[in-house]
Design an enzyme around this catalytic site. Structure first.
Site, PDB file in Angstrom:
ATOM      1  N   ASP A  30      -2.475  -2.517  -3.694  1.00  0.00           N
ATOM      2  CA  ASP A  30      -1.339  -3.523  -3.684  1.00  0.00           C
ATOM      3  C   ASP A  30      -1.832  -4.980  -3.647  1.00  0.00           C
ATOM      4  O   ASP A  30      -2.846  -5.333  -3.254  1.00  0.00           O
ATOM      5  CB  ASP A  30      -0.573  -3.446  -2.257  1.00  0.00           C
ATOM      6  CG  ASP A  30       0.836  -4.206  -2.284  1.00  0.00           C
ATOM      7  OD1 ASP A  30       1.720  -3.309  -2.205  1.00  0.00           O
ATOM      8  OD2 ASP A  30       0.782  -5.290  -2.357  1.00  0.00           O
ATOM      9  N   ILE A  31      -1.073  -5.746  -4.454  1.00  0.00           N
ATOM     10  CA  ILE A  31      -1.701  -7.168  -4.769  1.00  0.00           C
ATOM     11  C   ILE A  31      -1.731  -7.966  -3.537  1.00  0.00           C
ATOM     12  O   ILE A  31      -2.296  -8.920  -3.585  1.00  0.00           O
ATOM     13  CB  ILE A  31      -0.813  -7.601  -6.036  1.00  0.00           C
ATOM     14  CG1 ILE A  31      -1.690  -8.842  -6.830  1.00  0.00           C
ATOM     15  CG2 ILE A  31       0.538  -8.279  -5.366  1.00  0.00           C
ATOM     16  CD1 ILE A  31      -0.802  -9.233  -8.016  1.00  0.00           C
ATOM     17  N   ASN A  87      10.028   2.551   0.882  1.00  0.00           N
ATOM     18  CA  ASN A  87      10.969   1.518   0.984  1.00  0.00           C
ATOM     19  C   ASN A  87      12.086   1.900  -0.210  1.00  0.00           C
ATOM     20  O   ASN A  87      11.637   1.817  -1.318  1.00  0.00           O
ATOM     21  CB  ASN A  87      10.684   0.045   0.898  1.00  0.00           C
ATOM     22  CG  ASN A  87       9.761  -0.302   2.051  1.00  0.00           C
ATOM     23  OD1 ASN A  87      10.076  -0.037   3.105  1.00  0.00           O
ATOM     24  ND2 ASN A  87       8.863  -1.104   1.631  1.00  0.00           N
ATOM     25  N   GLY A  93      14.229  -3.598   2.031  1.00  0.00           N
ATOM     26  CA  GLY A  93      12.792  -4.340   1.403  1.00  0.00           C
ATOM     27  C   GLY A  93      12.215  -3.962   0.059  1.00  0.00           C
ATOM     28  O   GLY A  93      11.257  -4.367  -0.077  1.00  0.00           O
ATOM     29  N   GLN A  94      12.986  -3.142  -0.546  1.00  0.00           N
ATOM     30  CA  GLN A  94      12.321  -2.538  -2.070  1.00  0.00           C
ATOM     31  C   GLN A  94      12.553  -3.540  -2.763  1.00  0.00           C
ATOM     32  O   GLN A  94      13.572  -4.265  -3.168  1.00  0.00           O
ATOM     33  CB  GLN A  94      12.925  -1.373  -2.505  1.00  0.00           C
ATOM     34  CG  GLN A  94      12.396  -0.757  -3.767  1.00  0.00           C
ATOM     35  CD  GLN A  94      13.120   0.450  -4.229  1.00  0.00           C
ATOM     36  OE1 GLN A  94      14.060   0.874  -3.607  1.00  0.00           O
ATOM     37  NE2 GLN A  94      12.651   0.988  -5.181  1.00  0.00           N
ATOM     38  N   HIS A 100       7.458   3.912  -5.306  1.00  0.00           N
ATOM     39  CA  HIS A 100       6.136   3.792  -5.098  1.00  0.00           C
ATOM     40  C   HIS A 100       6.161   3.995  -3.654  1.00  0.00           C
ATOM     41  O   HIS A 100       6.875   3.658  -2.735  1.00  0.00           O
ATOM     42  CB  HIS A 100       5.732   2.175  -5.382  1.00  0.00           C
ATOM     43  CG  HIS A 100       6.622   1.412  -4.912  1.00  0.00           C
ATOM     44  ND1 HIS A 100       7.659   0.940  -5.510  1.00  0.00           N
ATOM     45  CD2 HIS A 100       6.503   0.373  -3.826  1.00  0.00           C
ATOM     46  CE1 HIS A 100       8.341  -0.089  -4.848  1.00  0.00           C
ATOM     47  NE2 HIS A 100       7.436  -0.331  -3.787  1.00  0.00           N
ATOM     48  N   HIS A 102       3.725   3.365  -0.432  1.00  0.00           N
ATOM     49  CA  HIS A 102       2.688   2.614   0.050  1.00  0.00           C
ATOM     50  C   HIS A 102       1.897   3.308   0.960  1.00  0.00           C
ATOM     51  O   HIS A 102       2.428   4.184   1.832  1.00  0.00           O
ATOM     52  CB  HIS A 102       3.266   1.585   1.046  1.00  0.00           C
ATOM     53  CG  HIS A 102       4.261   0.607   0.429  1.00  0.00           C
ATOM     54  ND1 HIS A 102       3.871  -0.829   0.129  1.00  0.00           N
ATOM     55  CD2 HIS A 102       5.455   0.457  -0.048  1.00  0.00           C
ATOM     56  CE1 HIS A 102       4.882  -1.454  -0.545  1.00  0.00           C
ATOM     57  NE2 HIS A 102       5.813  -0.758  -0.309  1.00  0.00           N
TER      58      HIS A 102
HETATM   59  P1  5GP Z   1       8.378  -2.650  -2.076  1.00  0.00           P
HETATM   60  O1  5GP Z   1       8.689  -4.209  -1.540  1.00  0.00           O
HETATM   61  O2  5GP Z   1       9.203  -2.621  -3.286  1.00  0.00           O
HETATM   62  O3  5GP Z   1       8.302  -1.663  -1.179  1.00  0.00           O
HETATM   63  O4  5GP Z   1       6.863  -2.916  -2.646  1.00  0.00           O
HETATM   64  C1  5GP Z   1       6.293  -3.464  -3.711  1.00  0.00           C
HETATM   65  C2  5GP Z   1       5.109  -3.946  -3.496  1.00  0.00           C
HETATM   66  O5  5GP Z   1       4.423  -3.949  -4.835  1.00  0.00           O
HETATM   67  C3  5GP Z   1       4.634  -5.032  -2.546  1.00  0.00           C
HETATM   68  O6  5GP Z   1       3.930  -4.671  -1.626  1.00  0.00           O
HETATM   69  C4  5GP Z   1       3.915  -5.923  -3.790  1.00  0.00           C
HETATM   70  O7  5GP Z   1       2.839  -6.555  -2.807  1.00  0.00           O
HETATM   71  C5  5GP Z   1       3.496  -5.082  -4.824  1.00  0.00           C
HETATM   72  N1  5GP Z   1       3.382  -5.752  -6.059  1.00  0.00           N
HETATM   73  C6  5GP Z   1       4.383  -6.517  -6.611  1.00  0.00           C
HETATM   74  N2  5GP Z   1       3.724  -6.713  -7.922  1.00  0.00           N
HETATM   75  C7  5GP Z   1       2.601  -6.341  -7.954  1.00  0.00           C
HETATM   76  C8  5GP Z   1       1.661  -6.298  -9.140  1.00  0.00           C
HETATM   77  O8  5GP Z   1       1.793  -6.795 -10.164  1.00  0.00           O
HETATM   78  N3  5GP Z   1       0.414  -5.583  -8.905  1.00  0.00           N
HETATM   79  C9  5GP Z   1       0.210  -4.847  -7.686  1.00  0.00           C
HETATM   80  N4  5GP Z   1      -1.164  -4.254  -7.647  1.00  0.00           N
HETATM   81  N5  5GP Z   1       1.149  -4.937  -6.745  1.00  0.00           N
HETATM   82  C10 5GP Z   1       2.321  -5.547  -6.893  1.00  0.00           C
END
Ligand code: 5GP
Ligand code: ZN
Length: 114
Positions: A30-31, A87, A93-94, A100, A102
Site C-alpha cells: 500500500d502506498i 472495504n 471507506g472503499q 482489493h 488489505h
Molecule cells: P480502500 O480505501 O479502497 O479500501 O483502499 C485503497 C487503498 O489503496 C488505500 O489504502 C490507498 O493507500 C491505496 N492506494 C491508493 N492509490 C495507490 C497507488 O497508486 N499505489 C498503491 N500501492 N496503493 C494505492
C-alpha cells in the site's frame, strides 16, 4: 478496464512494489501503509468490489484469500496474527473500485476497527 488504477498496476503501466504474483492475483505494498505490513492483494481481473467478486463464482475469491495468506506467511506476520480487510462500498471507506484485500500486520491491531 482502461480507467482503473489497479488495472493499470496489473498492466505495469503504474509502478508498484510487487511482493507476490500468481496467475490470477497480484500483491503490492500500500502506498500509505497503516502498519509495518500493509499489502494489497487483488485479482488481476477487474471486479469492482467483494460483492461482485463473490458473484463471479469461479474460484477467484478462493485464489484471493489464498494469495492473502501467502503474503502473510511471506511477510512473517502469519504466526503472530494479521488482518484481511475488504472495504466494500463507500460507507466502509472503499476508495478504489477494483476489489482489493488489505493484508495488515506487524503490530497489535485494535478491535473494533473505526
Ligand atoms: P480502500 O480505501 O479502497 O479500501 O483502499 C485503497 C487503498 O489503496 C488505500 O489504502 C490507498 O493507500 C491505496 N492506494 C491508493 N492509490 C495507490 C497507488 O497508486 N499505489 C498503491 N500501492 N496503493 C494505492
Ligand atoms: Zn480494475
Amino acid at each position: 478496464m482502461t480507467d482503473c488504477l489497479f488495472c493499470k498496476i496489473v498492466a505495469k503501466e503504474i509502478p508498484a512494489e510487487i511482493v507476490l504474483e500468481t496467475d490470477r492475483a497480484l500483491a503490492f505494498r500500500d502506498i500509505n501503509p497503516q502498519a509495518p505490513t500493509h499489502v494489497l492483494v487483488i485479482p488481476k481481473e477487474h471486479h469492482p468490489d467483494a460483492a461482485a467478486l463473490a458473484e463471479a463464482d469461479d474460484g477467484l475469491a478462493d485464489d484471493l484469500l489464498k494469495a492473502a495468506h501467502a503474503v502473510a506467511v511471506q511477510e512473517g506476520v502469519a504466526e503472530a496474527g494479521y488482518r484481511v480487510v475488504l472495504n466494500t462500498g463507500p460507507a466502509a471507506g472503499q476508495t478504489v473500485f477494483h476489489v482489493h484485500a488489505h493484508v495488515v500486520g506487524g503490530r497489535d491491531l485494535g478491535w473494533p476497527p473505526g
